[in-house]
Design a protein around this motif. Structure first.
Motif, PDB file in Angstrom:
ATOM      1  N   LEU A   1       4.360  -8.866   7.636  1.00 23.10           N
ATOM      2  CA  LEU A   1       4.224  -8.404   6.264  1.00 23.10           C
ATOM      3  C   LEU A   1       5.229  -7.298   5.939  1.00 23.10           C
ATOM      4  O   LEU A   1       5.568  -6.469   6.775  1.00 23.10           O
ATOM      5  N   SER A   2       5.677  -7.302   4.697  1.00 20.47           N
ATOM      6  CA  SER A   2       6.647  -6.311   4.243  1.00 20.47           C
ATOM      7  C   SER A   2       5.935  -5.076   3.708  1.00 20.47           C
ATOM      8  O   SER A   2       4.839  -5.167   3.156  1.00 20.47           O
ATOM      9  N   LEU A   3       6.568  -3.937   3.849  1.00 17.34           N
ATOM     10  CA  LEU A   3       6.076  -2.711   3.252  1.00 17.34           C
ATOM     11  C   LEU A   3       7.169  -2.149   2.348  1.00 17.34           C
ATOM     12  O   LEU A   3       8.233  -1.757   2.816  1.00 17.34           O
ATOM     13  N   GLN A   4       6.893  -2.130   1.057  1.00 17.48           N
ATOM     14  CA  GLN A   4       7.863  -1.628   0.095  1.00 17.48           C
ATOM     15  C   GLN A   4       7.827  -0.112   0.044  1.00 17.48           C
ATOM     16  O   GLN A   4       6.778   0.510   0.185  1.00 17.48           O
TER      17      GLN A   4
ATOM     18  N   ILE B   1      -5.127   7.049   5.434  1.00 11.37           N
ATOM     19  CA  ILE B   1      -6.288   6.466   4.776  1.00 11.37           C
ATOM     20  C   ILE B   1      -7.222   5.766   5.770  1.00 11.37           C
ATOM     21  O   ILE B   1      -8.279   5.270   5.377  1.00 11.37           O
ATOM     22  N   GLY B   2      -6.836   5.688   7.038  1.00  9.64           N
ATOM     23  CA  GLY B   2      -7.734   5.181   8.065  1.00  9.64           C
ATOM     24  C   GLY B   2      -7.829   3.674   8.161  1.00  9.64           C
ATOM     25  O   GLY B   2      -8.716   3.158   8.838  1.00  9.64           O
ATOM     26  N   LYS B   3      -6.917   2.939   7.525  1.00  9.91           N
ATOM     27  CA  LYS B   3      -6.926   1.482   7.609  1.00  9.91           C
ATOM     28  C   LYS B   3      -5.512   0.960   7.360  1.00  9.91           C
ATOM     29  O   LYS B   3      -4.686   1.660   6.762  1.00  9.91           O
ATOM     30  N   PRO B   4      -5.214  -0.263   7.816  1.00  7.56           N
ATOM     31  CA  PRO B   4      -3.858  -0.792   7.674  1.00  7.56           C
ATOM     32  C   PRO B   4      -3.439  -0.975   6.221  1.00  7.56           C
ATOM     33  O   PRO B   4      -4.207  -1.473   5.397  1.00  7.56           O
ATOM     34  N   ILE B   5      -2.224  -0.557   5.922  1.00 11.56           N
ATOM     35  CA  ILE B   5      -1.629  -0.749   4.596  1.00 11.56           C
ATOM     36  C   ILE B   5      -0.755  -1.994   4.654  1.00 11.56           C
ATOM     37  O   ILE B   5       0.016  -2.181   5.594  1.00 11.56           O
ATOM     38  N   THR B   6      -0.878  -2.853   3.661  1.00  9.78           N
ATOM     39  CA  THR B   6      -0.192  -4.139   3.716  1.00  9.78           C
ATOM     40  C   THR B   6       0.875  -4.325   2.642  1.00  9.78           C
ATOM     41  O   THR B   6       1.843  -5.043   2.863  1.00  9.78           O
ATOM     42  N   GLY B   7       0.721  -3.739   1.502  1.00 11.90           N
ATOM     43  CA  GLY B   7       1.665  -4.008   0.424  1.00 11.90           C
ATOM     44  C   GLY B   7       2.742  -2.967   0.234  1.00 11.90           C
ATOM     45  O   GLY B   7       3.667  -3.171  -0.546  1.00 11.90           O
ATOM     46  N   GLY B   8       2.634  -1.852   0.936  1.00 15.80           N
ATOM     47  CA  GLY B   8       3.590  -0.790   0.705  1.00 15.80           C
ATOM     48  C   GLY B   8       3.197   0.066  -0.487  1.00 15.80           C
ATOM     49  O   GLY B   8       2.020   0.145  -0.844  1.00 15.80           O
ATOM     50  N   VAL B   9       4.176   0.671  -1.120  1.00 12.92           N
ATOM     51  CA  VAL B   9       3.929   1.691  -2.141  1.00 12.92           C
ATOM     52  C   VAL B   9       4.625   1.325  -3.448  1.00 12.92           C
ATOM     53  O   VAL B   9       5.751   0.832  -3.446  1.00 12.92           O
ATOM     54  N   THR B  10       3.941   1.576  -4.553  1.00 10.78           N
ATOM     55  CA  THR B  10       4.554   1.542  -5.878  1.00 10.78           C
ATOM     56  C   THR B  10       4.407   2.923  -6.493  1.00 10.78           C
ATOM     57  O   THR B  10       3.310   3.496  -6.484  1.00 10.78           O
ATOM     58  N   VAL B  11       5.501   3.484  -7.009  1.00 16.21           N
ATOM     59  CA  VAL B  11       5.484   4.804  -7.622  1.00 16.21           C
ATOM     60  C   VAL B  11       5.781   4.683  -9.105  1.00 16.21           C
ATOM     61  O   VAL B  11       6.749   4.015  -9.505  1.00 16.21           O
ATOM     62  N   ASP B  12       4.940   5.294  -9.930  1.00 14.33           N
ATOM     63  CA  ASP B  12       5.189   5.401 -11.365  1.00 14.33           C
ATOM     64  C   ASP B  12       5.651   6.823 -11.648  1.00 14.33           C
ATOM     65  O   ASP B  12       4.880   7.775 -11.517  1.00 14.33           O
ATOM     66  N   ALA B  13       6.924   6.972 -12.016  1.00 15.23           N
ATOM     67  CA  ALA B  13       7.502   8.300 -12.181  1.00 15.23           C
ATOM     68  C   ALA B  13       6.864   9.065 -13.336  1.00 15.23           C
ATOM     69  O   ALA B  13       6.658  10.281 -13.245  1.00 15.23           O
TER      70      ALA B  13
END
Length: 397
Positions: free
Chosen positions: A74-77, A109-121
């Motif tokens: 899986l990718s992490l953005q 957060i104590g669990k696997p992250i799958t989608g990565g991050v989206t930032v709204d400036a």
């Protein structure tokens, strides 16, 4: 879209070949029938005779963890804006950096992250998603948690933030629109889920200022009003043909590209399609299979195929301009345009730079670990490998 009988027969033959090939390299969910995959060895890289300098390093760090599954494809953005970036690890770390690479904050957060991050400036909000369908929002400047929401299915791709909505696509076929301020569900949209599909989903993207575009495992694109979830139109892109469920898989896992009133998308079942958005007419359909997003420039649409080809087509006519097989079976990332070049990453953490006019490799840079996704922000190339190596390069002056 209507295909001639001859075209259908040609596509069917290609699809059957692609389906077998894809089983060699791609995880499939929904079945376990004892099929032993055939693995093709990645080709060895040939040294570039006269490399040129295209990218220069800006920043790199490792956020990997011994507890993380580095073999997970899986990718992490990376979440990025002009002032900072927010990255996430497979082990559950969410970390904020400034543009010089200084760590600002960190939470786990104590669990696997799958989608990565989206930032709204504008709202200074960072959103991450987890394997069990949880969505969490943080203050992107401080790391303080703002809200969390539980969805009905896993989320494997980053969210789209637009029009005060956080839009997500879950693996159970449900599409969700959440309030950016509170995380409360505003709308849901259900799509058909095939019995067997490729593990993954396409990230939502914008069709226009008010409309989100979402691709699904049944080979369709859905245009949905972002603020209230009203469907505008739906079109089938992937056309799987065959006698078995495997041969009929038609996932669209690469994020569709919208550029200059043209829509480009590619399917697992072997269709690269271009649509004129003004007339809603199909401009061309080419036979190529991929699970990665496309890239476009003023003249071309560029794809990386399941078997490791990089192919460029004329974006108006669909005519093939060139094809490069020098990276066959190297599990390529999506192509991106960076400066005047095409960049593609591979399983060894190598980023290859291509001349778009000729399709020849002119430069390379290296990071650590397998690359699954490339991102471009302005004149910067962002990568995060499966081993947790985060790197940023900038176009050389």
């Amino acid at each position: 879209m209507t295909l001639s009988m001859r075209s259908r027969k040609t596509i069917k033959a290609t699809v059957m070949h692609v389906a077998v090939l894809a089983l060699m390299t791609t995880a499939v969910v929904g079945c376990n029938r004892g099929i032993k995959p055939v693995v093709n060895d990645p080709v060895k890289l040939i040294q570039i005779a006269q490399p040129i300098s295209v990218l220069q390093p800006v920043f790199d760090t490792n956020i990997g963890s011994k507890n993380a599954n580095k073999k997970d494809p899986l990718s992490l953005q990376i979440g990025y804006d002009n002032d900072q970036m927010v990255v996430a690890s497979r082990a559950g770390d969410v970390i904020g950096f400034d543009n010089n690479g200084k760590r600002l904050w960190s939470v786990n957060i104590g669990k696997p992250i799958t989608g990565g991050v989206t930032v709204d400036a504008f709202s200074q909000t960072a959103v991450v998603t987890t394997r069990d369908g949880q969505v969490l929002a943080f203050d992107s400047m401080t790391g303080a948690e703002r809200w969390e929401q539980q969805l009905s299915g896993s989320v494997l791709t980053p969210a789209l933030i637009t029009n005060n909505r956080v839009i997500l696509s879950a693996t159970d076929g449900s599409l969700h629109g959440l309030s950016l301020q509170t995380g409360q569900s505003v709308w849901q949209f259900a799509t058909q889920v095939p019995a067997i599909s490729v593990r993954g989903t396409a990230a939502p993207t914008l069709l226009d200022d008010k409309t989100a575009l979402l691709a699904t495992a049944d080979g369709r694109l859905h245009a949905i009003t972002a603020d209230n979830g009203l469907p505008q139109w739906s079109r089938r892109i992937g056309v799987g043909m065959g006698s078995s469920e495997i041969e009929r898989m038609s996932d669209v896992d690469g994020k569709p590209i919208v550029d200059n009133n043209q829509l480009f998308a590619i399917s697992y079942s072997g269709q690269l399609i271009a649509i004129d958005l003004a007339s809603r007419q199909v401009m061309f359909v080419n036979e190529l299979a991929s699970l990665k997003s496309l890239a476009v420039n003023n003249r071309q649409v560029i794809a990386t195929s399941l078997d490791g080809k990089i192919v460029a087509y004329d974006r108006r006519t669909g005519e093939k301009l060139w094809e490069n097989e020098a990276l066959a079976y190297r599990k390529l990332t999506n192509p991106v345009m960076i400066g005047n070049y095409i960049a593609v990453g591979d399983l060894d953490g190598v980023v290859h730079l291509f001349d778009p006019a000729t399709g020849t490799i002119v430069s390379r840079v290296q990071t650590k670990g397998t690359l699954t996704t490339l991102q471009v922000e302005g004149n910067r190339l962002l990568t995060q490998s499966t081993s947790g190596q985060v790197a940023i390069w900038q176009v050389a002056q």
